[in-house]
Scaffold this motif. Structure first.
Motif, PDB file in Angstrom:
ATOM      1  N   PHE A   1     -74.400  11.187 -23.923  1.00  0.00           N
ATOM      2  CA  PHE A   1     -75.213  12.279 -23.393  1.00  0.00           C
ATOM      3  C   PHE A   1     -74.880  13.567 -24.126  1.00  0.00           C
ATOM      4  CE2 PHE A   1     -75.272   9.375 -19.758  1.00  0.00           C
ATOM      5  CZ  PHE A   1     -76.606   9.430 -19.373  1.00  0.00           C
ATOM      6  N   ARG A   2     -75.927  14.325 -24.476  1.00  0.00           N
ATOM      7  CA  ARG A   2     -75.714  15.663 -25.024  1.00  0.00           C
ATOM      8  C   ARG A   2     -75.466  16.664 -23.896  1.00  0.00           C
ATOM      9  NH1 ARG A   2     -80.424  14.417 -28.313  1.00  0.00           N
ATOM     10  NH2 ARG A   2     -79.830  14.066 -30.493  1.00  0.00           N
ATOM     11  N   ASN A   3     -74.786  17.709 -24.188  1.00  0.00           N
ATOM     12  CA  ASN A   3     -74.555  18.784 -23.216  1.00  0.00           C
ATOM     13  C   ASN A   3     -75.630  19.848 -23.411  1.00  0.00           C
ATOM     14  OD1 ASN A   3     -73.371  20.290 -21.180  1.00  0.00           O
ATOM     15  ND2 ASN A   3     -71.978  21.351 -22.586  1.00  0.00           N
ATOM     16  N   ASP A   4     -76.838  19.546 -22.927  1.00  0.00           N
ATOM     17  CA  ASP A   4     -77.956  20.466 -23.123  1.00  0.00           C
ATOM     18  C   ASP A   4     -78.914  20.395 -21.939  1.00  0.00           C
ATOM     19  OD1 ASP A   4     -79.190  18.030 -23.410  1.00  0.00           O
ATOM     20  OD2 ASP A   4     -79.785  18.301 -25.504  1.00  0.00           O
TER      21      ASP A   4
ATOM     22  N   TRP B   1     -87.172  21.040 -27.169  1.00  0.00           N
ATOM     23  CA  TRP B   1     -85.838  21.234 -27.739  1.00  0.00           C
ATOM     24  C   TRP B   1     -84.790  21.102 -26.646  1.00  0.00           C
ATOM     25  CZ3 TRP B   1     -88.929  25.536 -26.751  1.00  0.00           C
ATOM     26  CH2 TRP B   1     -88.380  26.529 -25.932  1.00  0.00           C
ATOM     27  N   GLY B   2     -83.552  20.889 -27.072  1.00  0.00           N
ATOM     28  CA  GLY B   2     -82.435  20.809 -26.142  1.00  0.00           C
ATOM     29  C   GLY B   2     -81.680  22.123 -26.133  1.00  0.00           C
ATOM     30  N   GLU B   3     -81.796  22.868 -25.058  1.00  0.00           N
ATOM     31  CA  GLU B   3     -81.158  24.175 -24.946  1.00  0.00           C
ATOM     32  C   GLU B   3     -79.659  23.977 -24.720  1.00  0.00           C
ATOM     33  OE1 GLU B   3     -80.358  27.794 -25.236  1.00  0.00           O
ATOM     34  OE2 GLU B   3     -82.538  27.378 -25.214  1.00  0.00           O
ATOM     35  N   THR B   4     -78.849  24.505 -25.645  1.00  0.00           N
ATOM     36  CA  THR B   4     -77.401  24.330 -25.569  1.00  0.00           C
ATOM     37  C   THR B   4     -76.699  25.476 -24.856  1.00  0.00           C
ATOM     38  OG1 THR B   4     -77.186  25.315 -27.765  1.00  0.00           O
ATOM     39  CG2 THR B   4     -77.344  22.900 -27.623  1.00  0.00           C
TER      40      THR B   4
ATOM     41  N   VAL C   1     -84.617  30.881 -21.483  1.00  0.00           N
ATOM     42  CA  VAL C   1     -84.411  29.888 -22.532  1.00  0.00           C
ATOM     43  C   VAL C   1     -85.325  30.194 -23.707  1.00  0.00           C
ATOM     44  CG1 VAL C   1     -83.674  28.081 -20.944  1.00  0.00           C
ATOM     45  CG2 VAL C   1     -86.095  28.352 -21.438  1.00  0.00           C
ATOM     46  N   GLN C   2     -84.778  30.066 -24.900  1.00  0.00           N
ATOM     47  CA  GLN C   2     -85.568  30.218 -26.109  1.00  0.00           C
ATOM     48  C   GLN C   2     -84.917  29.399 -27.212  1.00  0.00           C
ATOM     49  OE1 GLN C   2     -85.578  34.366 -27.117  1.00  0.00           O
ATOM     50  NE2 GLN C   2     -83.381  34.442 -27.533  1.00  0.00           N
ATOM     51  N   LYS C   3     -85.767  28.880 -28.069  1.00  0.00           N
ATOM     52  CA  LYS C   3     -85.277  27.992 -29.106  1.00  0.00           C
ATOM     53  C   LYS C   3     -84.585  28.791 -30.201  1.00  0.00           C
ATOM     54  CE  LYS C   3     -86.801  24.163 -32.041  1.00  0.00           C
ATOM     55  NZ  LYS C   3     -87.958  23.357 -32.488  1.00  0.00           N
ATOM     56  N   ASP C   4     -83.378  28.357 -30.575  1.00  0.00           N
ATOM     57  CA  ASP C   4     -82.655  28.992 -31.669  1.00  0.00           C
ATOM     58  C   ASP C   4     -81.990  27.918 -32.520  1.00  0.00           C
ATOM     59  OD1 ASP C   4     -80.252  28.280 -30.259  1.00  0.00           O
ATOM     60  OD2 ASP C   4     -80.520  30.065 -29.029  1.00  0.00           O
ATOM     61  N   ALA C   5     -81.234  28.347 -33.498  1.00  0.00           N
ATOM     62  CA  ALA C   5     -80.676  27.413 -34.482  1.00  0.00           C
ATOM     63  C   ALA C   5     -79.679  26.446 -33.871  1.00  0.00           C
ATOM     64  CB  ALA C   5     -80.013  28.198 -35.610  1.00  0.00           C
ATOM     65  N   ALA C   6     -79.009  26.828 -32.796  1.00  0.00           N
ATOM     66  CA  ALA C   6     -77.994  25.962 -32.194  1.00  0.00           C
ATOM     67  C   ALA C   6     -78.594  24.859 -31.328  1.00  0.00           C
ATOM     68  CB  ALA C   6     -77.027  26.810 -31.360  1.00  0.00           C
TER      69      ALA C   6
END
Length: 505
Positions: free
Chosen positions: A315-318, A384-387, A394-399
């Motif tokens: 599982f990702r942490n997002d 996208w998966g917000e980290t 929430v907004q999409k960024d490089a991370a």
């Protein structure tokens, strides 16, 4: 001398003969069979018609050989041919018939899961329904059971009135009307439900000798299968029990022994971390061919990746954000109606599933040897998966992890089977009770359990509840219907009548 008397009475004899034949046919119709009384009356009628014919042989001969007779014989032949064609069509339709359910919700058709269960029946099952004839539910149940017997010859159905046959009711121990008894050999299952879910569940329970167990892990604030609140899993427990599973709980901090009847374990939304001994128990269970379903929410304190990474997933942490494909415009509740082919999703085409506040699942770089990983539910390309789980906007960024992202995955390695879901809300009571079977969340969960328990024959879309449709009209629409039906239509009929009268006067 005799012929002259017959000639004088021929008309009377003919009418009496026709009346006798009609009376004989009516008597046979009321008696339900051709007994000796209708037969005697028909014989008397035939004798009277013969006597009438002997009284006027010339007229009978002329009637049988004249032009009218020839035309009449042609019409009779055509009528007989038509009747023969209709009889042949009816015979073929009875032997090779088909039925269509034209209702949009298929409310008069059995679900694919029920049909599959009926096809898999190996031994005959007797259904005895104890109903009063005055009970309206009896007619509904008869129609429903007729659908069941249409799909299998292993079912026999009998309706018993406890008042007319009290000895049979006492033999079965019946104490109330509406009891339906299912029997297979020495096994017996009773139910009071007259809907498809209740009938199919009873057939499933009585047709199987074993009852597999599904155990939900406890001790870390997981979802409670006994909980009837919004965050409980009591609705899922009820569905599993209808599929003949025994649902229980298991605390690995108290025992490291997995019950012998456990077909699968379920980790449903834990909030606190598992101890090392508990994770080791799960790892040992899986290494021995165990079956595990893990539902993990974002920001959960329970980390089971050390157990799952052995099988090439984690599982990702997002937090998954999907603006393009979301539930009523909520980007934090992704939904999908498209599934790749798998044993879990093979019958879910056209069903929508949604996942409130989900996290994603990722594959490791190398798939372990002998393992098969299948993505069952994925998000859109625009997701996208917000980290950064602490920010309010929430907004999409490089991370962040770009989409598409996996929300549900299945893994098989040898006898070991896993199903991973990045959300536990999707099967909670508040979600299932709000959608009332209109979405595929419950089907996805139950199908996953069936696959884990190696009950692939049960994987299908389960019985649906009744679809109640209400038409809401505005006041202007109600006035339009009232005036058009009470004034406009009668006025049109009156106008046409006056027009016809004016032209003919």
């Amino acid at each position: 001398m005799m012929r002259e008397r017959l000639s004088q009475w021929s008309n009377t004899l003919a009418y009496a003969g026709l009346f006798a034949i009609a009376a004989g046919l009516v008597a046979a119709l009321f008696m339900g069979k051709m007994g000796w009384v209708p037969g005697a009356i028909l014989a008397v009628g035939a004798v009277l018609l013969v006597a009438a014919a002997l009284g006027r042989p010339a007229e009978v001969r002329k009637a049988l050989t004249g032009r009218r007779a020839r035309y009449g014989s042609n019409a009779l032949a055509m009528s007989l041919i038509l009747l023969a064609i209709l009889a042949l069509v009816n015979f073929l339709a009875n032997r090779h018939h088909a039925r269509w359910d034209l209702t949009s919700a298929k409310q008069y058709s059995l679900s694919s899961q029920t049909i599959q269960i009926l096809k898999d029946l190996k031994e005959p099952i007797k259904i005895t329904a104890f109903f009063s004839p005055a009970d309206s539910a009896q007619a509904t149940l008869k129609d429903l059971l007729a659908e069941y017997t249409y799909h299998t010859d292993k079912l026999s159905v009998e309706f018993v009135d406890p008042d007319q046959k009290p000895a049979v009711a006492r033999q079965y121990g019946i104490t109330s009307y509406g009891t339906i008894v299912f029997e297979r050999g020495a096994r017996r299952q009773d139910t009071f439900g007259t809907d498809e879910q209740s009938i199919t569940s009873a057939i499933l329970k009585v047709s199987r000798d074993e009852q597999k167990g599904i155990y939900f892990l406890t001790g870390h604030k997981e979802r409670d299968p006994e909980g009837s609140g919004d965050d409980g899993f009591s609705a899922i427990k009820a569905l599993l029990e209808k599929n003949n599973y025994k649902v229980g709980t298991l605390n690995l901090a108290m025992t490291s022994t997995i019950p012998s009847d456990a077909a699968a374990l379920v980790v449903a939304g834990p909030q606190t971390a598992y101890a090392e001994d508990e994770r080791q128990t799960l790892a040992t269970y899986l290494n021995g061919g165990g079956k595990l379903m893990v539902l993990l929410d974002p920001a959960s304190g329970a980390d089971l990746n050390s157990v799952l990474e052995t099988y090439g997933v984690r599982f990702r942490n997002d937090l998954v954000v999907d603006i393009y494909s979301s539930f009523f415009g909520d980007p934090l509740t992704p939904l999908t109606a498209r599934y790749p082919y798998s044993m879990i999703t093979k019958d879910m085409t056209g069903l929508t599933s949604f996942f409130p506040y989900a996290r994603s699942i990722e594959r490791l770089g190398t798939t372990p040897e002998g393992a098969t990983i299948t993505d069952l539910v994925t998000t859109s390309d625009q997701s996208w998966g917000e980290t950064n789980l602490t920010q309010r906007q929430v907004q999409k960024d490089a991370a962040d992890t770009p989409g598409p992202l996996t929300l549900v995955a299945q893994v098989q390695k040898g006898n070991t089977r896993l199903v991973l879901v990045g959300d536990s809300d999707f099967a909670a009571n508040n979600v299932l009770n709000s959608v009332r079977g209109a979405f595929g969340n419950a089907d996805l969960f139950v199908n996953a359990i069936n696959w884990l328990a190696e009950e692939e024959s049960l994987i299908a879309i389960g019985p649906k509840t009744g679809d109640v449709r209400t038409v809401f009209l505005t006041p202007s629409q109600m006035r339009l219907i009232l005036y058009s039906s009470a004034l406009v239509l009668p006025a049109m009929v009156l106008f046409v009548g006056l027009l016809v009268w004016w032209r003919r006067r």
